[in-house]
Design a protein around this motif. Structure first.
Motif, PDB file in Angstrom:
ATOM      1  N   LEU A   1       0.835  -1.193   0.000  1.00 43.12           N
ATOM      2  CA  LEU A   1       0.000   0.000   0.000  1.00 43.12           C
ATOM      3  C   LEU A   1       0.873   1.247   0.000  1.00 43.12           C
ATOM      4  O   LEU A   1       1.692   1.446   0.885  1.00 43.12           O
ATOM      5  CB  LEU A   1      -0.921   0.005   1.221  1.00 43.12           C
ATOM      6  CG  LEU A   1      -2.003  -1.087   1.238  1.00 43.12           C
ATOM      7  CD1 LEU A   1      -2.722  -1.098   2.571  1.00 43.12           C
ATOM      8  CD2 LEU A   1      -2.996  -0.870   0.099  1.00 43.12           C
ATOM      9  N   ALA A   2       0.676   2.084  -1.014  1.00 41.82           N
ATOM     10  CA  ALA A   2       1.484   3.297  -1.140  1.00 41.82           C
ATOM     11  C   ALA A   2       1.121   4.287  -0.042  1.00 41.82           C
ATOM     12  O   ALA A   2      -0.048   4.513   0.250  1.00 41.82           O
ATOM     13  CB  ALA A   2       1.254   3.937  -2.500  1.00 41.82           C
TER      14      ALA A   2
ATOM     15  N   LEU B   1       0.186  -0.338  -4.623  1.00 40.84           N
ATOM     16  CA  LEU B   1      -1.259  -0.158  -4.739  1.00 40.84           C
ATOM     17  C   LEU B   1      -1.660   1.265  -4.380  1.00 40.84           C
ATOM     18  O   LEU B   1      -1.120   1.859  -3.453  1.00 40.84           O
ATOM     19  CB  LEU B   1      -1.982  -1.138  -3.807  1.00 40.84           C
ATOM     20  CG  LEU B   1      -1.757  -2.614  -4.095  1.00 40.84           C
ATOM     21  CD1 LEU B   1      -2.344  -3.466  -2.977  1.00 40.84           C
ATOM     22  CD2 LEU B   1      -2.374  -2.995  -5.439  1.00 40.84           C
ATOM     23  N   PRO B   2      -2.638   1.828  -5.099  1.00 44.35           N
ATOM     24  CA  PRO B   2      -3.108   3.178  -4.771  1.00 44.35           C
ATOM     25  C   PRO B   2      -3.737   3.210  -3.390  1.00 44.35           C
ATOM     26  O   PRO B   2      -4.469   2.296  -3.005  1.00 44.35           O
ATOM     27  CB  PRO B   2      -4.140   3.470  -5.863  1.00 44.35           C
ATOM     28  CG  PRO B   2      -4.584   2.122  -6.346  1.00 44.35           C
ATOM     29  CD  PRO B   2      -3.385   1.231  -6.219  1.00 44.35           C
TER      30      PRO B   2
ATOM     31  N   ALA C   1       0.181  -5.249   4.797  1.00 44.55           N
ATOM     32  CA  ALA C   1      -0.573  -4.165   5.437  1.00 44.55           C
ATOM     33  C   ALA C   1      -0.474  -4.330   6.946  1.00 44.55           C
ATOM     34  O   ALA C   1      -1.220  -5.104   7.543  1.00 44.55           O
ATOM     35  CB  ALA C   1      -2.038  -4.169   4.989  1.00 44.55           C
ATOM     36  N   GLY C   2       0.449  -3.614   7.538  1.00 45.54           N
ATOM     37  CA  GLY C   2       0.620  -3.714   8.980  1.00 45.54           C
ATOM     38  C   GLY C   2       0.829  -2.349   9.589  1.00 45.54           C
ATOM     39  O   GLY C   2       0.822  -1.325   8.901  1.00 45.54           O
ATOM     40  N   GLY C   3       1.027  -2.315  10.885  1.00 48.50           N
ATOM     41  CA  GLY C   3       1.262  -1.059  11.569  1.00 48.50           C
ATOM     42  C   GLY C   3       0.082  -0.121  11.428  1.00 48.50           C
ATOM     43  O   GLY C   3      -1.070  -0.476  11.700  1.00 48.50           O
ATOM     44  N   ALA C   4       0.356   1.118  10.960  1.00 50.00           N
ATOM     45  CA  ALA C   4      -0.698   2.119  10.796  1.00 50.00           C
ATOM     46  C   ALA C   4      -1.711   1.725   9.725  1.00 50.00           C
ATOM     47  O   ALA C   4      -2.815   2.276   9.684  1.00 50.00           O
ATOM     48  CB  ALA C   4      -0.064   3.467  10.449  1.00 50.00           C
ATOM     49  N   LEU C   5      -1.348   0.765   8.855  1.00 54.75           N
ATOM     50  CA  LEU C   5      -2.241   0.359   7.772  1.00 54.75           C
ATOM     51  C   LEU C   5      -2.976  -0.945   8.086  1.00 54.75           C
ATOM     52  O   LEU C   5      -3.628  -1.515   7.212  1.00 54.75           O
ATOM     53  CB  LEU C   5      -1.446   0.203   6.472  1.00 54.75           C
ATOM     54  CG  LEU C   5      -0.674   1.444   6.007  1.00 54.75           C
ATOM     55  CD1 LEU C   5       0.060   1.156   4.712  1.00 54.75           C
ATOM     56  CD2 LEU C   5      -1.609   2.623   5.825  1.00 54.75           C
ATOM     57  N   GLU C   6      -2.883  -1.409   9.309  1.00 52.49           N
ATOM     58  CA  GLU C   6      -3.517  -2.674   9.670  1.00 52.49           C
ATOM     59  C   GLU C   6      -5.028  -2.607   9.504  1.00 52.49           C
ATOM     60  O   GLU C   6      -5.661  -3.570   9.064  1.00 52.49           O
ATOM     61  CB  GLU C   6      -3.168  -3.038  11.111  1.00 52.49           C
ATOM     62  CG  GLU C   6      -3.638  -4.431  11.525  1.00 52.49           C
ATOM     63  CD  GLU C   6      -3.142  -4.818  12.892  1.00 52.49           C
ATOM     64  OE1 GLU C   6      -3.513  -5.903  13.366  1.00 52.49           O
ATOM     65  OE2 GLU C   6      -2.365  -4.043  13.500  1.00 52.49           O
ATOM     66  N   THR C   7      -5.622  -1.446   9.842  1.00 54.13           N
ATOM     67  CA  THR C   7      -7.072  -1.289   9.681  1.00 54.13           C
ATOM     68  C   THR C   7      -7.488  -1.401   8.226  1.00 54.13           C
ATOM     69  O   THR C   7      -8.534  -1.984   7.908  1.00 54.13           O
ATOM     70  CB  THR C   7      -7.522   0.072  10.236  1.00 54.13           C
ATOM     71  OG1 THR C   7      -7.118   0.181  11.598  1.00 54.13           O
ATOM     72  CG2 THR C   7      -9.033   0.214  10.157  1.00 54.13           C
ATOM     73  N   VAL C   8      -6.670  -0.859   7.330  1.00 47.17           N
ATOM     74  CA  VAL C   8      -6.969  -0.964   5.901  1.00 47.17           C
ATOM     75  C   VAL C   8      -6.977  -2.421   5.476  1.00 47.17           C
ATOM     76  O   VAL C   8      -7.859  -2.864   4.725  1.00 47.17           O
ATOM     77  CB  VAL C   8      -5.933  -0.173   5.072  1.00 47.17           C
ATOM     78  CG1 VAL C   8      -6.280  -0.226   3.587  1.00 47.17           C
ATOM     79  CG2 VAL C   8      -5.857   1.269   5.542  1.00 47.17           C
TER      80      VAL C   8
END
Length: 414
Positions: free
Chosen positions: A35-36, A59-60, A89-96
């Motif tokens: 995830l960009a 990925l956008p 997709a981990g850390g701050a992007l885990e919710t995504v």
């Protein structure tokens, strides 16, 4: 975001990230989505995937994607186009990642873990697949451009050499990381250990004055963006005392996409008081199938502007130049510069043969930075590559070795 990462830390952290991915069964034969974002973790994930021997698909992503189904759908469409199973997709992007599982249950997520112990990392080869970049095709559909490690390195090296960039340069850019120009620009600085400051694209839209002030603060020497962004900077400069900004070190403004003569004039007028050189605007010709750029204006030269007969541009004949004071129908074009190191281009007629000198025709390119083809789409690849030449779909002409690209839609049958 006032967050940074040192190159030495990136090397160490990405090695542990790669070890974690390998220990969790990420197959080197499968593309892996990243995830960009403009967080340092993006680089750790990207290089972790690459160093694990897998192919990275950027990925956008926008920060509100986890809250809006439309934002998630954009990611899902990109994953479907690349036939992705695995996504980091981990850390701050885990919710995504969790929301992605809700709308695409077959997705296989890999979290933000790092290995306690380093595993032996695979040895990479220049011909090995490295990146899949998504772009819009001629009909608006998503297409996947596949690059090897060698093609990426050839592309970022070529633009650095051709634009005269060095280790001491300070780059500021504001393009999304899933944009090929934004990603390759970032990699060009990392490649030599240089400094880069990356804004999110929303900052240029909402507060171009802040970006302008930041250029002065960090003593930027190089910027990278598309033509519309330079127009916003010019407008911001009209409302600021640019003479006091301290922009005299700004010597290269890399511009992807078509640059109109009016935008060039407004830029020069807006920044003349700040001591910014007229040679700073640096147009490039960039297509998604080439790592970084095909052509680039030479350093310390002013962009060339040509005034040409509009009627002659619509046919397959030779270009005709019109004096600036003539009343004849004309169109003014800014040159995209010369081919970068290692790239070749040619103008061909409807029969596929090279056009005569100063002839108008289709632009084809060849060289070490041209992609391998379209990811898992052999038919489209064969349609786009002809005897080692990539058919860009654009029209233009060469004059004294410089490329002039016609606006999209300026074809013989218009």
């Amino acid at each position: 975001m006032d967050r940074s990462i040192r190159l030495a830390d990136l090397e160490a952290m990405s090695a542990r990230r790669a070890s974690y991915l390998l220990s969790n069964g990420i197959p080197a034969t499968e593309p892996v989505g990243v995830l960009a974002s403009h967080r340092p973790e993006f680089l750790v994930d990207l290089f972790g995937v690459l160093r694990a021997g897998a192919t990275a698909v950027v990925l956008p992503f926008n920060p509100g994607a986890q809250h809006y189904r439309a934002g998630l759908q954009t990611i899902v469409e990109a994953m479907d186009a690349a036939r992705l199973q695995y996504v980091v997709a981990g850390g701050a992007l885990e919710t995504v990642g969790e929301r992605l599982l809700e709308v695409r249950p077959e997705t296989k997520l890999c979290g933000a873990g790092v290995a306690d112990a380093l595993l032996p990392l695979p040895r990479l080869h220049h011909s090995q697949p490295a990146l899949v970049q998504l772009s819009a095709g001629p009909d608006g559909e998503l297409v996947c451009n596949a690059f090897t490690h060698g093609q990426v390195v050839a592309g970022v090296r070529a633009v650095r050499w051709s634009a005269g960039l060095g280790l001491e340069d300070v780059l500021v850019q504001w393009l999304p990381m899933h944009d090929s120009l934004g990603l390759f620009g970032l990699l060009s600085q990392l490649f030599v250990g240089g400094r880069v400051h990356a804004f999110g694209p929303h900052r240029m839209t909402s507060a171009p004055g802040d970006v302008l002030a930041y250029l002065a603060k960090v003593q930027a020497t190089v910027t990278l963006g598309r033509a519309g962004c330079y127009l916003r900077l010019s407008e911001a400069a009209q409302h600021a005392n640019v003479a006091r900004q301290g922009l005299t070190r700004w010597r290269v403004g890399l511009i992807g996409g078509a640059l109109e003569p009016d935008v060039l004039t407004r830029f020069r007028d807006a920044f003349a008081a700040a001591g910014v050189r007229e040679s700073t605007p640096t147009p490039m010709y960039q297509v998604p199938a080439v790592a970084f750029a095909v052509t680039c204006k030479q350093p310390d030269t002013e962009p060339t502007v040509a005034s040409v007969d509009e009627h002659l541009l619509r046919g397959p004949g030779r270009v005709g130049f019109v004096p600036e004071d003539s009343a004849a129908p004309r169109i003014r074009l800014v040159s995209s510069g010369y081919p970068v190191v290692g790239m070749r281009l040619r103008i061909v007629g409807p029969d596929g043969r090279p056009a005569p000198a100063n002839g108008v025709g289709d632009i084809e390119v060849s060289g070490g930075a041209v992609f391998s083809g379209y990811h898992r789409d052999l038919r489209r690849t064969l349609q786009s590559l002809r005897n080692g030449w990539f058919r860009t779909g654009d029209r233009g002409f060469l004059w004294n070795g410089e490329l002039f690209v016609l606006p999209r839609g300026q074809r013989a049958d218009d």
